[in-house]
Design a protein around this motif. Structure first.
Motif, PDB file in Angstrom:
ATOM      1  N   LYS A  21       0.835  -1.212   0.000  1.00 48.68           N
ATOM      2  CA  LYS A  21       0.000   0.000   0.000  1.00 48.68           C
ATOM      3  C   LYS A  21       0.866   1.257   0.000  1.00 48.68           C
ATOM      4  O   LYS A  21       0.574   2.216  -0.711  1.00 48.68           O
ATOM      5  CB  LYS A  21      -0.926  -0.013   1.219  1.00 48.68           C
ATOM      6  CG  LYS A  21      -1.882   1.135   1.252  1.00 48.68           C
ATOM      7  CD  LYS A  21      -2.850   1.029   2.407  1.00 48.68           C
ATOM      8  CE  LYS A  21      -3.826   2.197   2.379  1.00 48.68           C
ATOM      9  NZ  LYS A  21      -4.781   2.139   3.486  1.00 48.68           N
ATOM     10  N   ALA A  22       1.944   1.233   0.772  1.00 45.71           N
ATOM     11  CA  ALA A  22       2.811   2.412   0.893  1.00 45.71           C
ATOM     12  C   ALA A  22       3.501   2.773  -0.422  1.00 45.71           C
ATOM     13  O   ALA A  22       3.759   3.951  -0.680  1.00 45.71           O
ATOM     14  CB  ALA A  22       3.864   2.172   1.979  1.00 45.71           C
ATOM     15  N   ALA A  49      13.578   1.904  -1.213  1.00 44.50           N
ATOM     16  CA  ALA A  49      14.753   2.416  -0.504  1.00 44.50           C
ATOM     17  C   ALA A  49      14.413   3.681   0.285  1.00 44.50           C
ATOM     18  O   ALA A  49      14.818   3.829   1.450  1.00 44.50           O
ATOM     19  CB  ALA A  49      15.877   2.693  -1.489  1.00 44.50           C
ATOM     20  N   LYS A  50      13.661   4.567  -0.318  1.00 49.12           N
ATOM     21  CA  LYS A  50      13.278   5.810   0.358  1.00 49.12           C
ATOM     22  C   LYS A  50      12.406   5.513   1.571  1.00 49.12           C
ATOM     23  O   LYS A  50      12.603   6.092   2.642  1.00 49.12           O
ATOM     24  CB  LYS A  50      12.541   6.723  -0.618  1.00 49.12           C
ATOM     25  CG  LYS A  50      12.166   8.064  -0.034  1.00 49.12           C
ATOM     26  CD  LYS A  50      11.521   8.963  -1.068  1.00 49.12           C
ATOM     27  CE  LYS A  50      11.159  10.298  -0.460  1.00 49.12           C
ATOM     28  NZ  LYS A  50      10.557  11.196  -1.447  1.00 49.12           N
ATOM     29  N   LEU A  51      11.451   4.602   1.420  1.00 50.82           N
ATOM     30  CA  LEU A  51      10.568   4.240   2.525  1.00 50.82           C
ATOM     31  C   LEU A  51      11.359   3.684   3.705  1.00 50.82           C
ATOM     32  O   LEU A  51      11.102   4.026   4.861  1.00 50.82           O
ATOM     33  CB  LEU A  51       9.535   3.215   2.060  1.00 50.82           C
ATOM     34  CG  LEU A  51       8.556   2.755   3.122  1.00 50.82           C
ATOM     35  CD1 LEU A  51       7.520   3.842   3.395  1.00 50.82           C
ATOM     36  CD2 LEU A  51       7.872   1.479   2.697  1.00 50.82           C
ATOM     37  N   PHE A  52      12.348   2.836   3.411  1.00 49.67           N
ATOM     38  CA  PHE A  52      13.150   2.218   4.470  1.00 49.67           C
ATOM     39  C   PHE A  52      14.347   3.080   4.893  1.00 49.67           C
ATOM     40  O   PHE A  52      15.132   2.678   5.745  1.00 49.67           O
ATOM     41  CB  PHE A  52      13.631   0.836   4.032  1.00 49.67           C
ATOM     42  CG  PHE A  52      12.527  -0.183   3.923  1.00 49.67           C
ATOM     43  CD1 PHE A  52      11.522  -0.264   4.870  1.00 49.67           C
ATOM     44  CD2 PHE A  52      12.500  -1.082   2.872  1.00 49.67           C
ATOM     45  CE1 PHE A  52      10.510  -1.210   4.775  1.00 49.67           C
ATOM     46  CE2 PHE A  52      11.500  -2.038   2.769  1.00 49.67           C
ATOM     47  CZ  PHE A  52      10.501  -2.098   3.730  1.00 49.67           C
ATOM     48  N   LYS A  53      14.480   4.253   4.267  1.00 49.97           N
ATOM     49  CA  LYS A  53      15.553   5.199   4.595  1.00 49.97           C
ATOM     50  C   LYS A  53      16.938   4.554   4.486  1.00 49.97           C
ATOM     51  O   LYS A  53      17.781   4.682   5.366  1.00 49.97           O
ATOM     52  CB  LYS A  53      15.342   5.784   5.993  1.00 49.97           C
ATOM     53  CG  LYS A  53      14.034   6.530   6.128  1.00 49.97           C
ATOM     54  CD  LYS A  53      13.822   7.035   7.534  1.00 49.97           C
ATOM     55  CE  LYS A  53      12.535   7.822   7.576  1.00 49.97           C
ATOM     56  NZ  LYS A  53      11.547   7.271   8.439  1.00 49.97           N
ATOM     57  N   GLU A  57      21.474   0.164  -2.636  1.00 49.98           N
ATOM     58  CA  GLU A  57      22.447  -0.930  -2.561  1.00 49.98           C
ATOM     59  C   GLU A  57      22.363  -1.716  -1.260  1.00 49.98           C
ATOM     60  O   GLU A  57      22.856  -2.838  -1.179  1.00 49.98           O
ATOM     61  CB  GLU A  57      23.878  -0.395  -2.721  1.00 49.98           C
ATOM     62  CG  GLU A  57      24.148   0.262  -4.043  1.00 49.98           C
ATOM     63  CD  GLU A  57      23.732   1.740  -4.069  1.00 49.98           C
ATOM     64  OE1 GLU A  57      23.328   2.303  -3.023  1.00 49.98           O
ATOM     65  OE2 GLU A  57      23.799   2.341  -5.147  1.00 49.98           O
ATOM     66  N   ASP A  58      21.759  -1.134  -0.221  1.00 46.97           N
ATOM     67  CA  ASP A  58      21.590  -1.854   1.048  1.00 46.97           C
ATOM     68  C   ASP A  58      20.377  -2.788   1.011  1.00 46.97           C
ATOM     69  O   ASP A  58      20.244  -3.648   1.871  1.00 46.97           O
ATOM     70  CB  ASP A  58      21.428  -0.875   2.218  1.00 46.97           C
ATOM     71  CG  ASP A  58      22.738  -0.213   2.608  1.00 46.97           C
ATOM     72  OD1 ASP A  58      23.782  -0.535   2.002  1.00 46.97           O
ATOM     73  OD2 ASP A  58      22.708   0.629   3.525  1.00 46.97           O
TER      74      ASP A  58
END
Length: 66
Positions: A21-22, A49-53, A57-58
């Motif tokens: 949903k996010a 990546a942005k959501l998980f900050k 590459e991580d």
């Protein structure tokens, strides 16, 4: 390509449905990504990546045969 989406979801206490949903996809898409059956687009990878900050590459990393 492998990923750590499932691990990141656990850290953020999110279900597959919450993540879907996010970022605007189906839960099935998240499931397929976690099972390495679906490689997300660049845009989708960046949203995750942005959501998980985290840097992309991580979360996503290439295997030798990629």
């Amino acid at each position: 390509m492998k990923n750590s989406i499932k691990v990141q979801r656990a850290i953020f206490d999110m279900t597959q449905a919450d993540l879907a949903k996010a970022i605007g996809v189906s839960r099935q898409t998240i499931n397929a990504m976690e099972k390495n059956k679906y490689v997300p687009s660049t845009v989708l990878s960046l949203k995750i990546a942005k959501l998980f900050k985290k840097p992309v590459e991580d979360i996503f990393f290439l295997e030798e045969d990629d």
